[in-house]
Each structure stands twice: as structure tokens, then as C-alpha cells.
Design a protein around this motif. Structure first.
Motif, PDB file in Angstrom:
ATOM      1  N   VAL A   1       0.835  -1.204   0.000  1.00  0.00           N
ATOM      2  CA  VAL A   1       0.000   0.000   0.000  1.00  0.00           C
ATOM      3  C   VAL A   1       0.870   1.254   0.000  1.00  0.00           C
ATOM      4  CG1 VAL A   1      -1.705   1.304   1.324  1.00  0.00           C
ATOM      5  CG2 VAL A   1      -1.930  -1.175   1.112  1.00  0.00           C
ATOM      6  N   VAL A   2       1.901   1.266   0.844  1.00  0.00           N
ATOM      7  CA  VAL A   2       2.805   2.415   0.894  1.00  0.00           C
ATOM      8  C   VAL A   2       3.504   2.611  -0.444  1.00  0.00           C
ATOM      9  CG1 VAL A   2       4.890   3.330   1.986  1.00  0.00           C
ATOM     10  CG2 VAL A   2       3.133   2.233   3.376  1.00  0.00           C
ATOM     11  N   MET A   3       3.890   1.524  -1.059  1.00  0.00           N
ATOM     12  CA  MET A   3       4.577   1.601  -2.336  1.00  0.00           C
ATOM     13  C   MET A   3       3.676   2.204  -3.410  1.00  0.00           C
ATOM     14  SD  MET A   3       6.550  -1.531  -4.224  1.00  0.00           S
ATOM     15  CE  MET A   3       7.133  -2.096  -2.632  1.00  0.00           C
ATOM     16  N   PHE A   4       2.416   1.797  -3.430  1.00  0.00           N
ATOM     17  CA  PHE A   4       1.479   2.334  -4.420  1.00  0.00           C
ATOM     18  C   PHE A   4       1.187   3.813  -4.161  1.00  0.00           C
ATOM     19  CE2 PHE A   4       0.381  -2.100  -5.480  1.00  0.00           C
ATOM     20  CZ  PHE A   4       0.371  -1.994  -6.860  1.00  0.00           C
ATOM     21  N   LEU A   5       1.049   4.203  -2.891  1.00  0.00           N
ATOM     22  CA  LEU A   5       0.792   5.610  -2.586  1.00  0.00           C
ATOM     23  C   LEU A   5       1.965   6.492  -3.021  1.00  0.00           C
ATOM     24  CD1 LEU A   5      -0.864   5.366   0.954  1.00  0.00           C
ATOM     25  CD2 LEU A   5      -1.979   5.824  -1.228  1.00  0.00           C
ATOM     26  N   LEU A   6       3.180   6.058  -2.718  1.00  0.00           N
ATOM     27  CA  LEU A   6       4.345   6.828  -3.122  1.00  0.00           C
ATOM     28  C   LEU A   6       4.488   6.863  -4.643  1.00  0.00           C
ATOM     29  CD1 LEU A   6       6.970   5.678  -0.463  1.00  0.00           C
ATOM     30  CD2 LEU A   6       5.672   7.801  -0.518  1.00  0.00           C
ATOM     31  N   PHE A   7       4.124   5.777  -5.290  1.00  0.00           N
ATOM     32  CA  PHE A   7       4.210   5.757  -6.748  1.00  0.00           C
ATOM     33  C   PHE A   7       3.235   6.745  -7.376  1.00  0.00           C
ATOM     34  CE2 PHE A   7       2.344   4.097 -10.692  1.00  0.00           C
ATOM     35  CZ  PHE A   7       3.454   4.159 -11.517  1.00  0.00           C
ATOM     36  N   PHE A   8       1.997   6.774  -6.898  1.00  0.00           N
ATOM     37  CA  PHE A   8       1.022   7.709  -7.465  1.00  0.00           C
ATOM     38  C   PHE A   8       1.385   9.159  -7.143  1.00  0.00           C
ATOM     39  CE2 PHE A   8      -1.835   3.922  -7.484  1.00  0.00           C
ATOM     40  CZ  PHE A   8      -2.104   3.928  -8.840  1.00  0.00           C
ATOM     41  N   SER A   9       1.988   9.385  -5.956  1.00  0.00           N
ATOM     42  CA  SER A   9       2.447  10.729  -5.641  1.00  0.00           C
ATOM     43  C   SER A   9       3.554  11.168  -6.599  1.00  0.00           C
ATOM     44  CB  SER A   9       2.961  10.770  -4.195  1.00  0.00           C
ATOM     45  OG  SER A   9       3.496  12.033  -3.890  1.00  0.00           O
ATOM     46  N   GLU A  10       4.477  10.281  -6.885  1.00  0.00           N
ATOM     47  CA  GLU A  10       5.546  10.602  -7.835  1.00  0.00           C
ATOM     48  C   GLU A  10       4.994  10.770  -9.249  1.00  0.00           C
ATOM     49  OE1 GLU A  10       9.315  11.670  -8.723  1.00  0.00           O
ATOM     50  OE2 GLU A  10       8.524  11.155  -6.734  1.00  0.00           O
ATOM     51  N   LEU A  11       3.989   9.978  -9.594  1.00  0.00           N
ATOM     52  CA  LEU A  11       3.380  10.103 -10.913  1.00  0.00           C
ATOM     53  C   LEU A  11       2.671  11.445 -11.057  1.00  0.00           C
ATOM     54  CD1 LEU A  11       2.665   8.779 -13.627  1.00  0.00           C
ATOM     55  CD2 LEU A  11       0.629   7.805 -12.523  1.00  0.00           C
ATOM     56  N   ARG A  12       2.009  11.906  -9.992  1.00  0.00           N
ATOM     57  CA  ARG A  12       1.341  13.211 -10.039  1.00  0.00           C
ATOM     58  C   ARG A  12       2.361  14.330 -10.223  1.00  0.00           C
ATOM     59  NH1 ARG A  12       0.239  17.098  -6.395  1.00  0.00           N
ATOM     60  NH2 ARG A  12       1.231  15.871  -4.768  1.00  0.00           N
ATOM     61  N   LEU A  13       3.499  14.239  -9.529  1.00  0.00           N
ATOM     62  CA  LEU A  13       4.539  15.246  -9.710  1.00  0.00           C
ATOM     63  C   LEU A  13       5.118  15.212 -11.123  1.00  0.00           C
ATOM     64  CD1 LEU A  13       6.471  14.938  -6.328  1.00  0.00           C
ATOM     65  CD2 LEU A  13       4.860  16.710  -7.002  1.00  0.00           C
ATOM     66  N   TYR A  14       5.177  14.031 -11.702  1.00  0.00           N
ATOM     67  CA  TYR A  14       5.724  13.915 -13.053  1.00  0.00           C
ATOM     68  C   TYR A  14       4.779  14.519 -14.088  1.00  0.00           C
ATOM     69  CZ  TYR A  14       7.032  11.732 -17.482  1.00  0.00           C
ATOM     70  OH  TYR A  14       7.339  11.501 -18.798  1.00  0.00           O
ATOM     71  N   LEU A  15       3.465  14.331 -13.883  1.00  0.00           N
ATOM     72  CA  LEU A  15       2.495  14.828 -14.847  1.00  0.00           C
ATOM     73  C   LEU A  15       2.306  16.341 -14.744  1.00  0.00           C
ATOM     74  CD1 LEU A  15      -0.201  12.008 -14.651  1.00  0.00           C
ATOM     75  CD2 LEU A  15       1.606  12.298 -16.362  1.00  0.00           C
ATOM     76  N   HIS A  16       2.591  16.923 -13.579  1.00  0.00           N
ATOM     77  CA  HIS A  16       2.436  18.357 -13.411  1.00  0.00           C
ATOM     78  C   HIS A  16       3.809  19.040 -13.497  1.00  0.00           C
ATOM     79  CE1 HIS A  16      -1.313  16.807 -11.750  1.00  0.00           C
ATOM     80  NE2 HIS A  16      -1.832  18.002 -11.973  1.00  0.00           N
ATOM     81  N   ALA A  17       3.749  20.308 -13.832  1.00  0.00           N
ATOM     82  CA  ALA A  17       4.988  21.084 -13.964  1.00  0.00           C
ATOM     83  C   ALA A  17       5.518  21.468 -12.588  1.00  0.00           C
ATOM     84  CB  ALA A  17       4.738  22.339 -14.794  1.00  0.00           C
ATOM     85  N   VAL A  18       6.818  21.541 -12.475  1.00  0.00           N
ATOM     86  CA  VAL A  18       7.480  21.985 -11.253  1.00  0.00           C
ATOM     87  C   VAL A  18       8.159  23.318 -11.538  1.00  0.00           C
ATOM     88  CG1 VAL A  18       7.819  19.659 -10.371  1.00  0.00           C
ATOM     89  CG2 VAL A  18       9.568  20.677 -11.823  1.00  0.00           C
ATOM     90  N   THR A  19       8.361  24.093 -10.480  1.00  0.00           N
ATOM     91  CA  THR A  19       8.957  25.422 -10.605  1.00  0.00           C
ATOM     92  C   THR A  19      10.360  25.405 -10.028  1.00  0.00           C
ATOM     93  OG1 THR A  19       6.756  26.423 -10.399  1.00  0.00           O
ATOM     94  CG2 THR A  19       8.660  27.854 -10.079  1.00  0.00           C
ATOM     95  N   GLU A  20      11.305  25.819 -10.838  1.00  0.00           N
ATOM     96  CA  GLU A  20      12.700  25.908 -10.406  1.00  0.00           C
ATOM     97  C   GLU A  20      13.013  27.358 -10.023  1.00  0.00           C
ATOM     98  OE1 GLU A  20      17.238  25.063 -12.115  1.00  0.00           O
ATOM     99  OE2 GLU A  20      15.463  24.783 -13.381  1.00  0.00           O
ATOM    100  N   THR A  21      13.650  27.534  -8.863  1.00  0.00           N
ATOM    101  CA  THR A  21      13.939  28.857  -8.335  1.00  0.00           C
ATOM    102  C   THR A  21      15.437  29.117  -8.382  1.00  0.00           C
ATOM    103  OG1 THR A  21      12.039  28.659  -6.848  1.00  0.00           O
ATOM    104  CG2 THR A  21      13.626  30.385  -6.372  1.00  0.00           C
ATOM    105  N   LYS A  22      15.802  30.312  -8.830  1.00  0.00           N
ATOM    106  CA  LYS A  22      17.203  30.719  -8.874  1.00  0.00           C
ATOM    107  C   LYS A  22      17.329  32.153  -8.360  1.00  0.00           C
ATOM    108  CE  LYS A  22      18.706  27.866 -12.806  1.00  0.00           C
ATOM    109  NZ  LYS A  22      19.309  27.896 -14.171  1.00  0.00           N
ATOM    110  N   LEU A  23      18.484  32.445  -7.797  1.00  0.00           N
ATOM    111  CA  LEU A  23      18.800  33.789  -7.332  1.00  0.00           C
ATOM    112  C   LEU A  23      19.955  34.336  -8.169  1.00  0.00           C
ATOM    113  CD1 LEU A  23      18.654  33.305  -3.447  1.00  0.00           C
ATOM    114  CD2 LEU A  23      16.866  34.181  -4.940  1.00  0.00           C
ATOM    115  N   VAL A  24      19.748  35.497  -8.761  1.00  0.00           N
ATOM    116  CA  VAL A  24      20.775  36.143  -9.576  1.00  0.00           C
ATOM    117  C   VAL A  24      20.838  37.612  -9.180  1.00  0.00           C
ATOM    118  CG1 VAL A  24      20.512  34.542 -11.507  1.00  0.00           C
ATOM    119  CG2 VAL A  24      19.125  36.618 -11.432  1.00  0.00           C
TER     120      VAL A  24
END
Length: 500
Positions: A82-105
Motif C-alpha cells: 500500500v505504501v509503495m502504491f501511494l508513493l508511486f502515485f504521488s511521484e506520478l502526479r509530480l511527473y504529470l504536473h509542472a514543477v517550478t525551479e527557483t534561482k537567485l541572480v
């Protein structure tokens, strides 16, 4: 008598064939070339290569007969799955959605402007006496700003009374006082007097606002508006009295230089006098002003996803008669780039606040709400992007392997713990309860039993188990303790004396 020698045929074994390091052709018995060996389908060569490949197997298989399955192992397997499936779907959701990368310049931009969007409500300050000023450290000033600003009159309950753009101008009144002192006739053009504040001889002040503006440019204050014809005809003081108890909602935007500065909301017209920023409060004939306010929205730049403005919906209520409320803001330039490559130039900010009240014996501070802002030299960039498939695959392998390893360690700990506890319980039961099987077989020693019984008694096996074993030992013990039973028992035994 001589006999002729008989020749007996002797079979000589043929010599064993010499094994060479090359493979021979089965048809012509000729050696094959090395290239032909590599392409041959010899079963021995295939078996040899498969055995070499088998030796590289890092996952040796175990026969299922040697497995020991437990209840705790089944529960751990279920939970880990069960834990393995929950973590897998959480990772799949992050993969399907865009992530924001932050930089300081470092912010290297120059010559840009800063847009300030505001929406502020003053529940106890009328719109007719409220003004907006902006200035920066470069010396540029925007006094009594009216363009791109809307004021809404609100009652004590917050309901809108009237909404109008600021700076519409005064209404036209018939027969106003001319500059030369006479009344306006039908064939004349109106040119009102500025009461000594004209910058040129042909300047005209046709409204009370024009007179106040001319006074502001001169650095003068309008002490009594009733003495000015334009203000008296327009009912300036009466208008202020009519708006007593009303509030004002002011919203719009300011376009200022991208340098440190301030903007503020305060009653009265502002002007410069001896390099000092002054507001004309004498015209309102009031001793104190309530600057309680609610900031509905305050932003430095355009909106972008994820922005947080700390002053949105902030409310402050004045408890002292008069004072100055100050906000000290640190503006951080921000660039946001979405997946399509569209870039938004905006800003974030942090804020601290301070209230400066009027104290006896000191110069009274100007009542109003002041926003002092400064710019950070560091720019923050946000970039939207998708997670790569290889990164997603690596995270999935880490999830599966990590959960599998941790669950295996937990199962091994529980299994060996239960086994050790069970063993200790068995040892405790043997020491406090019935004797063990080994102790039962050695309970009667030969030196405690008469010799007749040891030689003539029935032979008992130490390997006997069950009910028969216990009954045999019980009969032996009774025979030892009771002589009558001992004699009776001896009749059942074979007579070894006669045999001797």
C-alpha cells in the motif's frame, strides 16, 4: 610328446583419440576454422556458454520448499504494498504536473519603472480631503496624483455612495468673480483671480481647485476658503461638512522610477516649503484625522502564479487622536517564466510596520499612511518545467527498492524476535513445570534400582514416546515402591535362573 603351439587371438585396445583444442568436422574429420567455430551450433559449446552466463546470476533462486511464510510477513507485505502504491502515485502526479525551479541572480537591469497597484479603504476619511503623493530619492515628485486613480465614497457601513474618477473639475457657476474684480458678463470670458498666486500675468484660476493648486505651487496654505470666491461659490467647506462621517475607497496604480522612494495617503494638498514636504490642513478646520485603514490589495508589479502579497487584507484601527502609520517595504525583483516561455516581470516584497503618534513637546507628525520602499539587488527567477522521464524512473526505482528493503529488515527483526521470545518461554516452562523428555528418560538411575530389576526387567527404550512410554515407566516406579507388585511383576518375566 610335443604339442603344436596354439595361437590365441589377443584383442589389443585401440588408443584413445587425442583431444585437441579445435573442433573437427563430423563428416570429413577435418579441423574447422576459428570463424566456423564461432558460428557453429554445437550443443556442448552452447551449454558451456550458458553455464558461464549462469555463473553471473546475482539473484540465485531458492526452492519454494525451503520458504517459511509467517503471518507477520504477510501483514508487512500488505502494508508495504500500500505504501509503495501511494508513493508511486504521488511521484506520478509530480511527473504529470509542472514543477517550478527557483534561482537567485544579481539584478543588472537599468532604466526600468516600477508599477504600484493599490486598493485601500479609509472608513473615516472623506474622499474630498484625501490625496496621494509619490516621491523618490532621485528628487522626482508626484504631488496630489489624480490620473489612473478612482475614488469611491462609502458610508459608515461600507456601502458605496458615489464612484467617480478623481480630478473631474469644479462645476460651472454663473456670474463668477472676474480677475479684474467685476462679475462675469454674458459677452466675457471667465478668468478668475488666483489671489496673488499667479505665475504669470495672464494666469486664471477658475475654480477653488485651481486656486489651491496655485497656492500649492507657491508654497502657501489656504487658511480660510470662504475668503476665496471660487471656494465660496462651490461650497468647499459645506461639501466637507456634508461628507463628515463618510469613508473613501481609493484604488488605482502609480508608475514610478525603479529606485527607493515612498508614496503616501494623507489629508490636504501637499506642497514643498523650504525643501520640506507639507500638507495644507488649515482649509479643513479640523484638529485631528482618523487614518484607520484596510489594505485590500497592494502589489508591486503584475500578478504571477504563486505570488504572496503580505499586506493583502491587512486592517489597522487608530486608537490615538492623530499619528503617522508607516510601512517599510523591501521589494525583490522577480521574473516568472511559464511552460510556453512567456515571461512576467514582477516583484515580491517583505514589510515591517510602525506607528508614530503625536507627542507633547515635539513637532507634530503629518497624519497619514506612508509606504517607504527600497529595492533588493538580488533578483528571483521562477521557471516552470516538466520532470524528465529518467528522473521519474529513478525515483520510482528508489521507492520500490527502498520500501522493499525496509520492509524486509522489519520482517526479519520481527521474525527473529518472535523466535527468540518463543525459545525463552520454552526454557522457562521446562525449568518450572514438567521435566523435559531427556529428563524423563534419565529419571531412574541404575544405582537406585535393585539389580534384579535392572537385569530382569523389561528393556525400555529411551526413544519411546507417547502413552506407552509413560505407562511403562509408571509400572516400573510402582514395582520399586511396592514389594507385592514387584513379586507379581517378576512372574511375568522369563526365568533366567533356570536357564543358568
Amino acid at each position: 610328446m610335443t604339442t603344436a603351439p596354439v595361437s590365441v587371438p589377443v584383442s589389443v585396445p585401440e588408443p584413445l583419440p587425442i583431444v585437441h583444442d579445435f573442433v573437427t568436422d563430423s563428416v570429413h574429420n577435418e579441423p574447422m576454422a576459428s570463424a566456423e567455430v564461432g558460428c557453429s551450433n554445437d550443443p556442448l559449446l552452447v551449454v558451456r556458454r550458458s553455464s558461464q552466463l549462469r555463473n553471473l546470476d546475482a539473484y540465485p533462486k531458492i526452492n519454494e520448499d525451503f520458504y517459511s511464510r509467517t503471518l507477520s510477513g504477510g501483514l508487512i507485505t500488505l502494508v508495504s504494498s500500500v505504501v509503495m502504491f501511494l508513493l508511486f502515485f504521488s511521484e506520478l502526479r509530480l511527473y504529470l504536473h509542472a514543477v517550478t525551479e527557483t534561482k537567485l541572480v544579481v539584478d543588472t537591469s537599468r532604466g526600468e519603472t516600477l508599477r504600484i497597484n493599490f486598493d485601500i479603504t479609509f472608513p473615516a476619511l472623506a474622499c474630498s480631503i484625501l490625496s496621494v503623493d509619490a516621491m523618490d530619492i532621485s528628487g522626482e515628485q508626484h504631488l496630489d496624483v489624480r490620473h489612473d486613480i478612482i475614488k469611491k465614497r462609502i458610508d459608515a457601513h461600507g456601502n458605496v455612495i458615489e464612484s467617480r474618477p478623481d480630478g473631474i473639475g469644479a462645476p460651472k457657476i454663473e456670474k463668477p468673480l472676474q480677475r479684474h474684480g467685476g462679475r462675469l458678463e454674458h459677452n466675457e470670458t471667465y478668468c478668475g483671480s488666483c489671489y496673488g498666486a499667479e505665475a504669470a500675468d495672464d494666469d486664471c484660476c477658475n475654480s477653488c481647485e485651481d486656486v489651491r493648486e496655485a497656492y500649492r505651487k507657491k508654497g502657501w496654505a489656504v487658511s480660510n476658503p470662504d475668503l476665496i470666491d471660487q471656494c465660496k461659490r462651490e461650497g468647499f467647506l459645506q461639501k466637507i461638512k456634508d461628507e463628515e462621517g463618510e469613508g473613501c475607497n481609493i484604488y488605482g496604480f502609480l508608475e514610478v522610477n525603479k529606485v527607493a522612494g515612498n508614496f503616501h495617503f494623507a489629508p490636504g494638498k501637499s506642497f514643498q516649503q523650504s525643501n520640506v514636504h507639507v500638507h495644507d490642513l488649515l482649509a479643513f478646520q479640523k484638529e485631528s484625522f482618523n487614518i484607520s485603514h484596510k489594505i485590500n490589495r497592494l502589489a508591486f508589479g503584475d500578478y504571477f502564479p504563486g505570488v504572496v502579497n503580505p499586506l493583502d487584507s491587512v486592517q489597522w484601527t487608530q486608537e490615538q487622536p492623530s499619528g503617522m502609520y508607516q510601512y517599510f517595504i523591501k521589494v525583490v525583483p522577480t521574473v516568472y517564466t511559464d511552460l510556453s516561455g512567456h515571461t512576467i516581470q514582477s516583484n515580491q516584497f517583505s514589510v515591517t510596520e510602525h506607528f508614530k503618534g503625536a507627542e507633547l513637546g515635539r513637532l507634530q507628525s503629518l497624519p497619514g499612511v506612508f509606504f517607504f520602499y527600497d529595492l533588493s539587488p538580488i533578483k528571483v527567477t521562477f521557471t516552470e518545467q516538466h520532470v524528465s522521464f529518467l528522473h521519474f524512473l529513478t525515483n520510482v526505482c528508489a521507492i520500490v527498492g527502498g520500501v522493499f528493503t525496509v520492509s524486509g529488515i522489519l520482517d526479519s527483526f520481527i521474525y527473529h524476535g518472535q523466535k527468540a521470545i518463543k525459545k525463552k518461554m520454552e526454557i522457562g516452562a521446562w525449568g518450572c513445570g514438567e521435566p523435559s523428555k531427556r529428563e524423563q528418560t534419565t529419571a531412574i538411575q541404575p544405582n537406585t534400582v535393585p539389580s534384579a530389576l535392572t537385569t530382569k526387567g523389561p528393556k525400555l527404550s529411551s526413544k519411546s514416546h507417547g502413552l506407552t512410554h509413560n505407562l511403562e515407566w509408571a509400572s516400573q516406579e510402582e514395582a520399586i515402591l511396592d514389594p507385592a507388585k514387584r513379586t507379581k511383576t517378576s512372574f511375568n518375566r522369563p526365568n533366567t535362573a533356570k536357564a543358568i
